[in-house]
Design a protein around this motif. Structure first.
Motif, PDB file in Angstrom:
ATOM      1  N   LEU A 150     -10.295  26.782  -6.300  1.00  0.00           N
ATOM      2  CA  LEU A 150      -8.211  25.935  -6.292  1.00  0.00           C
ATOM      3  C   LEU A 150      -8.964  24.572  -6.442  1.00  0.00           C
ATOM      4  O   LEU A 150      -9.123  23.770  -5.787  1.00  0.00           O
ATOM      5  N   SER A 161     -14.153  26.038  -2.017  1.00  0.00           N
ATOM      6  CA  SER A 161     -13.361  26.908  -1.371  1.00  0.00           C
ATOM      7  C   SER A 161     -14.952  27.754  -0.451  1.00  0.00           C
ATOM      8  O   SER A 161     -16.068  27.896  -1.338  1.00  0.00           O
ATOM      9  N   ASN A 187      -9.198  25.275 -12.859  1.00  0.00           N
ATOM     10  CA  ASN A 187      -9.614  26.373 -12.810  1.00  0.00           C
ATOM     11  C   ASN A 187      -9.369  27.365 -13.913  1.00  0.00           C
ATOM     12  O   ASN A 187      -8.810  27.092 -14.737  1.00  0.00           O
ATOM     13  N   GLY A 218      -8.648  36.700 -10.682  1.00  0.00           N
ATOM     14  CA  GLY A 218      -7.569  35.335 -10.459  1.00  0.00           C
ATOM     15  C   GLY A 218      -5.998  36.104 -11.374  1.00  0.00           C
ATOM     16  O   GLY A 218      -6.273  37.073 -12.217  1.00  0.00           O
ATOM     17  N   GLY A 234      -2.352  27.360  -5.376  1.00  0.00           N
ATOM     18  CA  GLY A 234      -2.962  28.874  -5.410  1.00  0.00           C
ATOM     19  C   GLY A 234      -2.679  29.633  -5.806  1.00  0.00           C
ATOM     20  O   GLY A 234      -2.674  31.005  -5.764  1.00  0.00           O
ATOM     21  N   GLU A 237      -3.439  33.564  -7.118  1.00  0.00           N
ATOM     22  CA  GLU A 237      -4.668  34.633  -6.382  1.00  0.00           C
ATOM     23  C   GLU A 237      -4.729  35.590  -6.037  1.00  0.00           C
ATOM     24  O   GLU A 237      -4.249  36.008  -5.198  1.00  0.00           O
ATOM     25  N   CYS A 255     -11.034  38.513   0.798  1.00  0.00           N
ATOM     26  CA  CYS A 255     -10.723  38.504  -0.135  1.00  0.00           C
ATOM     27  C   CYS A 255     -10.689  40.260  -0.087  1.00  0.00           C
ATOM     28  O   CYS A 255      -9.976  41.015  -0.800  1.00  0.00           O
TER      29      CYS A 255
END
Length: 407
Positions: A150, A161, A187, A218, A234, A237, A255
């Motif tokens: 992020l 992260s 990103n 992503g 974010g 995500e 995740c």
């Protein structure tokens, strides 16, 4: 309220510079035609930009025309040198280019998982310095960095992260310390979307979502030509999206149980093996998953094939169908919330699946959602992040260099 003369000059100068950047060398007459400005106004801005060292005469427009009116003006490409980095978990790649984005040098190097933060950072920074020296591009003006994780929208810095090496965060600071250059970090998925929008599969779309299918999952959201990062950076995500078939739910720090557990590289490899495909040896999980998808695309016929011993062979078509079922879940969620009209599949898995995977996802999405949504395969492949980082560096450098024309 009409613009002041200085503001009008700044607007005209930037317009001319953008046209020269987009169209290539132009004559004063062509600039007059494209801008709609008067001949004296164009003559003045050409003189201003040449005096500032931003444009130069690069040739003439045809042998039949001679003299001042035939001169071709172009941006001085060597006025600034740029670098772009694609920072992965275990490697870094770099390209060095001029102000027009023409690549002058490129290099890559692995970064061992157990290298340690200091040595890993030193290896990455040294790679950039060597590439810049090889290209004769010292000093660098702007460096664009693409990294997983992020980006804080308030500071523009890479946030801590979980699951990412510590050297990723330290790298940006080290580049700023060692190089007399502006360093811009973004990103990696957002950069891939920027590249696909400028030069790839989404050139004709100002609103779309790019879904990154690789080691992780992503998405990048482009609305009305602008990347949307969200309140905390974010947005997209997608790996944390709760979905069925995972047997659990994601958490704030993991995740697992989310969409990542269905479409991440490890899950893709497991699904392929379940359908009889054999993973290649000696590669990391992301590359193995991509190789399995490519194998399936090459051999898919919708039916099992007999192997050399007469038994059932790999079910390539069934694997692609099952993978498309999974990817369509994420695409349908995106479509329901954002109605982007177009989803681009990128990352190593999306690249490997190409049009064959995209068409399968499109069919399923049409059955799942009432909103018309195209599904396209990304066209820039593994170079999309580097391309996006280079575009970001070029935009940043041009904004800085062209700024004197505004004052």
């Amino acid at each position: 309220m009409p613009a002041s003369p200085s503001t009008a000059r700044a607007i005209n100068d930037r317009l001319a510079l953008r046209l020269l950047q987009q169209e290539g060398p132009l004559t004063a007459g062509q600039l007059k035609q494209l801008t709609g400005l008067s001949r004296p106004t164009v003559a003045d801005l050409v003189d201003r930009l040449a005096a500032a060292g931003l444009i130069e005469v690069v040739g003439e427009a045809g042998a039949e025309r001679r003299g001042p009116n035939a001169r071709l003006y172009g941006i001085v490409a060597g006025r600034a040198h740029l670098a772009a980095l694609d920072v992965r978990t275990e490697s870094v790649s770099v390209v060095v280019a001029d102000l027009l984005g023409r690549v002058r040098a490129e290099a890559s190097a692995p970064v061992a998982e157990d290298a340690g933060t200091g040595p890993a950072v030193e290896r990455a920074v040294a790679l950039v310095e060597r590439a810049a020296k090889e290209a004769g591009a010292v000093p660098l003006h702007t460096v664009g960095v693409g990294a997983p994780g992020l980006i804080d929208p308030a500071t523009g810095e890479l946030r801590d992260s979980t699951g990412l090496p510590a050297w990723h965060r330290r790298l940006v600071a080290a580049l700023q310390e060692r190089l007399p250059a502006r360093v811009l970090v973004e990103n990696e998925t957002n950069l891939a979307a920027l590249a696909e929008h400028r030069d790839g599969a989404a050139r004709d779309r100002d609103t779309f979502v790019l879904v990154w299918l690789g080691l992780g999952i992503g998405a990048a959201v482009m609305l009305d030509g602008v990347l949307r990062r969200g309140a905390s950076g974010g947005a997209g995500e997608l790996g944390f999206l709760p979905v069925p078939w995972t047997g659990g739910l994601p958490s704030a720090t993991d995740c697992g149980g989310g969409f990542h557990s269905l479409a991440g590289a490890a899950a893709v490899e497991e699904l392929a093996v379940r359908h009889g495909l054999t993973a290649p040896a000696g590669a990391d999980v992301e590359l193995r998953a991509a190789a399995l998808v490519r194998e399936a695309v090459a051999g898919a016929d919708g039916a099992e094939r007999a192997d050399a011993d007469g038994g059932p062979g790999p079910d390539a078509g069934g694997f692609l169908d099952a993978l498309a079922d999974r990817v369509a879940l994420g695409a349908a969620s995106v479509a329901a919330v954002l109605d982007p009209g177009c989803v681009v599949l990128a990352g190593e898995t999306g690249r490997a699946g190409g049009a064959a995977l995209a068409s399968r996802v499109r069919e399923r999405l049409a059955r799942m959602s009432p909103l018309p949504t195209e599904v396209r395969a990304g066209s820039l492949g593994g170079g999309a992040v580097l391309r996006g980082a280079l575009l970001t560096a070029r935009d940043g450098a041009q904004d800085d260099l062209f700024a004197p024309a505004e004052r």
